[in-house]
Scaffold this motif. Sequence first.
Motif, PDB file in Angstrom:
ATOM      1  N   ARG A  19       0.825  -1.214   0.000  1.00 12.08           N
ATOM      2  CA  ARG A  19       0.000   0.000   0.000  1.00 12.08           C
ATOM      3  C   ARG A  19       0.856   1.260   0.000  1.00 12.08           C
ATOM      4  NH1 ARG A  19      -5.158  -1.828   3.890  1.00 12.08           N
ATOM      5  NH2 ARG A  19      -5.853  -3.500   2.470  1.00 12.08           N
ATOM      6  N   ASP A  20       2.024   1.195   0.639  1.00 11.33           N
ATOM      7  CA  ASP A  20       2.936   2.338   0.598  1.00 11.33           C
ATOM      8  C   ASP A  20       3.451   2.539  -0.825  1.00 11.33           C
ATOM      9  OD1 ASP A  20       4.854   4.349   1.848  1.00 11.33           O
ATOM     10  OD2 ASP A  20       6.257   2.933   0.947  1.00 11.33           O
ATOM     11  N   LEU A  21       3.835   1.447  -1.491  1.00  7.05           N
ATOM     12  CA  LEU A  21       4.282   1.556  -2.885  1.00  7.05           C
ATOM     13  C   LEU A  21       3.157   2.071  -3.765  1.00  7.05           C
ATOM     14  CD1 LEU A  21       6.275  -1.793  -3.295  1.00  7.05           C
ATOM     15  CD2 LEU A  21       7.203   0.497  -2.876  1.00  7.05           C
ATOM     16  N   HIS A  22       1.937   1.632  -3.479  1.00  7.82           N
ATOM     17  CA  HIS A  22       0.794   2.063  -4.277  1.00  7.82           C
ATOM     18  C   HIS A  22       0.561   3.565  -4.148  1.00  7.82           C
ATOM     19  CE1 HIS A  22      -3.001   1.296  -6.438  1.00  7.82           C
ATOM     20  NE2 HIS A  22      -3.424   2.349  -5.759  1.00  7.82           N
ATOM     21  N   ALA A  23       0.738   4.076  -2.955  1.00  6.09           N
ATOM     22  CA  ALA A  23       0.493   5.498  -2.708  1.00  6.09           C
ATOM     23  C   ALA A  23       1.576   6.383  -3.313  1.00  6.09           C
ATOM     24  CB  ALA A  23       0.387   5.761  -1.208  1.00  6.09           C
ATOM     25  N   HIS A  24       2.731   5.789  -3.645  1.00  8.69           N
ATOM     26  CA  HIS A  24       3.856   6.563  -4.184  1.00  8.69           C
ATOM     27  C   HIS A  24       4.348   5.923  -5.485  1.00  8.69           C
ATOM     28  CE1 HIS A  24       3.776   7.273   0.204  1.00  8.69           C
ATOM     29  NE2 HIS A  24       4.061   8.515  -0.139  1.00  8.69           N
ATOM     30  N   PRO A  25       3.508   5.898  -6.521  1.00  6.88           N
ATOM     31  CA  PRO A  25       3.867   5.220  -7.772  1.00  6.88           C
ATOM     32  C   PRO A  25       4.913   5.994  -8.566  1.00  6.88           C
ATOM     33  CG  PRO A  25       1.776   6.372  -8.022  1.00  6.88           C
ATOM     34  CD  PRO A  25       2.168   6.514  -6.578  1.00  6.88           C
ATOM     35  N   GLU A  26       5.771   5.237  -9.247  1.00  5.68           N
ATOM     36  CA  GLU A  26       6.796   5.831 -10.099  1.00  5.68           C
ATOM     37  C   GLU A  26       6.794   5.107 -11.439  1.00  5.68           C
ATOM     38  OE1 GLU A  26      10.295   7.072  -7.033  1.00  5.68           O
ATOM     39  OE2 GLU A  26       9.794   4.944  -7.090  1.00  5.68           O
ATOM     40  N   ILE A  27       6.841   5.875 -12.529  1.00  2.00           N
ATOM     41  CA  ILE A  27       6.809   5.254 -13.852  1.00  2.00           C
ATOM     42  C   ILE A  27       8.214   4.785 -14.254  1.00  2.00           C
ATOM     43  CG2 ILE A  27       4.775   6.537 -14.577  1.00  2.00           C
ATOM     44  CD1 ILE A  27       6.641   8.366 -16.189  1.00  2.00           C
ATOM     45  N   GLY A  28       8.293   4.171 -15.435  1.00  2.00           N
ATOM     46  CA  GLY A  28       9.499   3.511 -15.886  1.00  2.00           C
ATOM     47  C   GLY A  28      10.763   4.355 -15.853  1.00  2.00           C
ATOM     48  N   PHE A  29      11.825   3.771 -15.308  1.00  2.00           N
ATOM     49  CA  PHE A  29      13.142   4.361 -15.159  1.00  2.00           C
ATOM     50  C   PHE A  29      13.157   5.527 -14.167  1.00  2.00           C
ATOM     51  CE2 PHE A  29      13.518   2.623 -19.604  1.00  2.00           C
ATOM     52  CZ  PHE A  29      14.342   1.558 -19.260  1.00  2.00           C
ATOM     53  N   GLU A  30      12.027   5.749 -13.467  1.00  2.00           N
ATOM     54  CA  GLU A  30      11.977   6.767 -12.414  1.00  2.00           C
ATOM     55  C   GLU A  30      11.729   6.132 -11.047  1.00  2.00           C
ATOM     56  OE1 GLU A  30       9.104   9.756 -13.441  1.00  2.00           O
ATOM     57  OE2 GLU A  30      10.018  10.179 -15.380  1.00  2.00           O
ATOM     58  N   GLU A  31      11.932   4.824 -10.939  1.00  2.00           N
ATOM     59  CA  GLU A  31      11.567   4.106  -9.704  1.00  2.00           C
ATOM     60  C   GLU A  31      12.637   4.270  -8.621  1.00  2.00           C
ATOM     61  OE1 GLU A  31      10.432   1.508 -13.330  1.00  2.00           O
ATOM     62  OE2 GLU A  31      12.183   2.603 -12.615  1.00  2.00           O
ATOM     63  N   VAL A  32      12.995   5.504  -8.319  1.00  2.00           N
ATOM     64  CA  VAL A  32      14.067   5.784  -7.364  1.00  2.00           C
ATOM     65  C   VAL A  32      13.641   5.424  -5.943  1.00  2.00           C
ATOM     66  CG1 VAL A  32      15.529   7.578  -6.377  1.00  2.00           C
ATOM     67  CG2 VAL A  32      15.013   7.596  -8.832  1.00  2.00           C
ATOM     68  N   ARG A  33      12.494   5.909  -5.525  1.00  2.00           N
ATOM     69  CA  ARG A  33      12.009   5.596  -4.174  1.00  2.00           C
ATOM     70  C   ARG A  33      11.733   4.104  -4.041  1.00  2.00           C
ATOM     71  NH1 ARG A  33       7.273   4.857  -1.268  1.00  2.00           N
ATOM     72  NH2 ARG A  33       7.233   5.819   0.818  1.00  2.00           N
ATOM     73  N   THR A  34      11.059   3.545  -5.051  1.00  2.00           N
ATOM     74  CA  THR A  34      10.689   2.135  -4.997  1.00  2.00           C
ATOM     75  C   THR A  34      11.919   1.244  -4.905  1.00  2.00           C
ATOM     76  OG1 THR A  34       8.714   2.582  -6.316  1.00  2.00           O
ATOM     77  CG2 THR A  34       9.451   0.295  -6.194  1.00  2.00           C
ATOM     78  N   SER A  35      12.903   1.487  -5.768  1.00  2.00           N
ATOM     79  CA  SER A  35      14.105   0.656  -5.749  1.00  2.00           C
ATOM     80  C   SER A  35      14.883   0.847  -4.456  1.00  2.00           C
ATOM     81  CB  SER A  35      14.993   0.956  -6.955  1.00  2.00           C
ATOM     82  OG  SER A  35      15.437   2.296  -6.959  1.00  2.00           O
ATOM     83  N   GLY A  36      14.806   2.045  -3.877  1.00  2.00           N
ATOM     84  CA  GLY A  36      15.461   2.283  -2.597  1.00  2.00           C
ATOM     85  C   GLY A  36      14.837   1.457  -1.478  1.00  2.00           C
ATOM     86  N   ILE A  37      13.512   1.382  -1.478  1.00  2.00           N
ATOM     87  CA  ILE A  37      12.820   0.562  -0.477  1.00  2.00           C
ATOM     88  C   ILE A  37      13.167  -0.908  -0.667  1.00  2.00           C
ATOM     89  CG2 ILE A  37      10.536  -0.281   0.223  1.00  2.00           C
ATOM     90  CD1 ILE A  37       9.495   2.580  -0.339  1.00  2.00           C
ATOM     91  N   VAL A  38      13.165  -1.358  -1.914  1.00  2.00           N
ATOM     92  CA  VAL A  38      13.507  -2.752  -2.206  1.00  2.00           C
ATOM     93  C   VAL A  38      14.912  -3.066  -1.699  1.00  2.00           C
ATOM     94  CG1 VAL A  38      14.059  -4.361  -4.072  1.00  2.00           C
ATOM     95  CG2 VAL A  38      11.947  -3.025  -4.160  1.00  2.00           C
ATOM     96  N   ALA A  39      15.879  -2.213  -2.032  1.00  2.00           N
ATOM     97  CA  ALA A  39      17.261  -2.448  -1.620  1.00  2.00           C
ATOM     98  C   ALA A  39      17.396  -2.461  -0.104  1.00  2.00           C
ATOM     99  CB  ALA A  39      18.172  -1.384  -2.227  1.00  2.00           C
ATOM    100  N   GLU A  40      16.716  -1.536   0.551  1.00  2.00           N
ATOM    101  CA  GLU A  40      16.781  -1.455   2.012  1.00  2.00           C
ATOM    102  C   GLU A  40      16.217  -2.717   2.666  1.00  2.00           C
ATOM    103  OE1 GLU A  40      15.124   1.371   5.682  1.00  2.00           O
ATOM    104  OE2 GLU A  40      14.498   1.743   3.607  1.00  2.00           O
ATOM    105  N   LYS A  41      15.088  -3.195   2.153  1.00  2.00           N
ATOM    106  CA  LYS A  41      14.483  -4.404   2.710  1.00  2.00           C
ATOM    107  C   LYS A  41      15.412  -5.602   2.524  1.00  2.00           C
ATOM    108  CE  LYS A  41      10.452  -2.712   3.994  1.00  2.00           C
ATOM    109  NZ  LYS A  41      10.036  -2.678   5.438  1.00  2.00           N
ATOM    110  N   LEU A  42      15.944  -5.751   1.313  1.00  2.00           N
ATOM    111  CA  LEU A  42      16.816  -6.893   1.034  1.00  2.00           C
ATOM    112  C   LEU A  42      18.052  -6.868   1.935  1.00  2.00           C
ATOM    113  CD1 LEU A  42      16.699  -6.981  -2.884  1.00  2.00           C
ATOM    114  CD2 LEU A  42      15.422  -8.424  -1.302  1.00  2.00           C
TER     115      LEU A  42
END
Length: 387
Positions: A19-42
């Motif tokens: 739901r957090d990712l849903h509230a902060h969507p990013e389009i192609g090649f702009e997934e800076v926040r999303t990829s940051g969350i993914v990296a942090e979780k991993l």
Amino acid sequence: MPTIELIDGYAEELTAIRRDLHAHPEIGFEEVRTSGIVAEKLKGWGIEVHRGLGGTGVIGVLKGKGSGGKRIGLRADMDALPMEENTNLKWRSTIPGRFHGCGHDGHTTMLLGTARYLAETKNFDGTVHFIFQPAEEGLGGARAMIKDGLFQKFPCDEIYGLHNAPDLNHGEIAILPGPAMAGADFFDITIQGYGAHGAMPERSRDAVVIATTLAQALQTIVSRNVDPLKAAVLSITQIHSGSAYNVIPGDAKLCGTVRAFDDGVRALIRERMHAICAGIAATFQAEITADIRDGFSVLVNEEEQSRVVEAVAKTVVDPANVFTRATPKMGSEDFADMMQAVPGAYFWIGHDGSVPVHNPGYVLDDKILPIGASMFARIIETRLPVG
């Protein structure tokens, strides 16, 4: 066996992430926040992380028990769509013109759930590559990652991907061996005529008339040139021309997409499009330029990996709800490009709600998050058994 109990225990956290990712969507090649969350979780789960592949892509590397050398890739897409959301969800998009209208926020979350489970249990012998891909929605994210050396740097013996499916019911999983999703071309056709006053059409080479004539002619390709036993679609999705009531425009633009399951059919359609554009240009004494681009390859599920998905699915959901004869989809998926390099399979998970993807009212059912995570996890434990 139902979904994995440990993953079921993550359900509340997975829902919050999604739901957090849903509230902060990013389009192609702009997934800076999303990829940051993914990296942090991993990283938090002790998984080796590599960033920047294909722009904003993230790779997680996890070794299991033993010394097995087999490597399996699991892939999820991260990007949203450039469209408005029309729901009343508390977690609806907070960014105008951006919407996770295809459920990639759910796919990313499922793979995160799998990564956490496998990091905690390590009940497999080999290496898992968690592939979080940017820009699936027509921008070539898979090809960008491959160009950056995805499978040279992170070799995979086989690879798996998934997609949510509102056209299936909750608890249903579909896998189609062989060609499962169409290849796609995208086109931009530019028409240069000659403008004039709206009351003096004889002085013009009317771009609107040329565009509408061309649009009609292009629709004959599938009906009159393509073998009727071979499925194909040519859709004009945009027409741009004109700016005033009393001005005949001198230019126009047509845009759209072509879909087919056969690369020979795609080549035929491209050839006929260029020929028709040249003929219409000569007829109306205009200039017509057709830019036709290869967007997606045909997605082909390998028999062996398809059987793996089928067997695993029957341990995660009711075996009666596992379908192996699903109808091929005219939609396209750039995971096909990864599967041209590595044998694999791509499957669909049904969920509650009938609003289709890419619709402003689309809603992902969070109850499928543990199902997707369990599917990926059991694929790894099945293909990389310990001992």
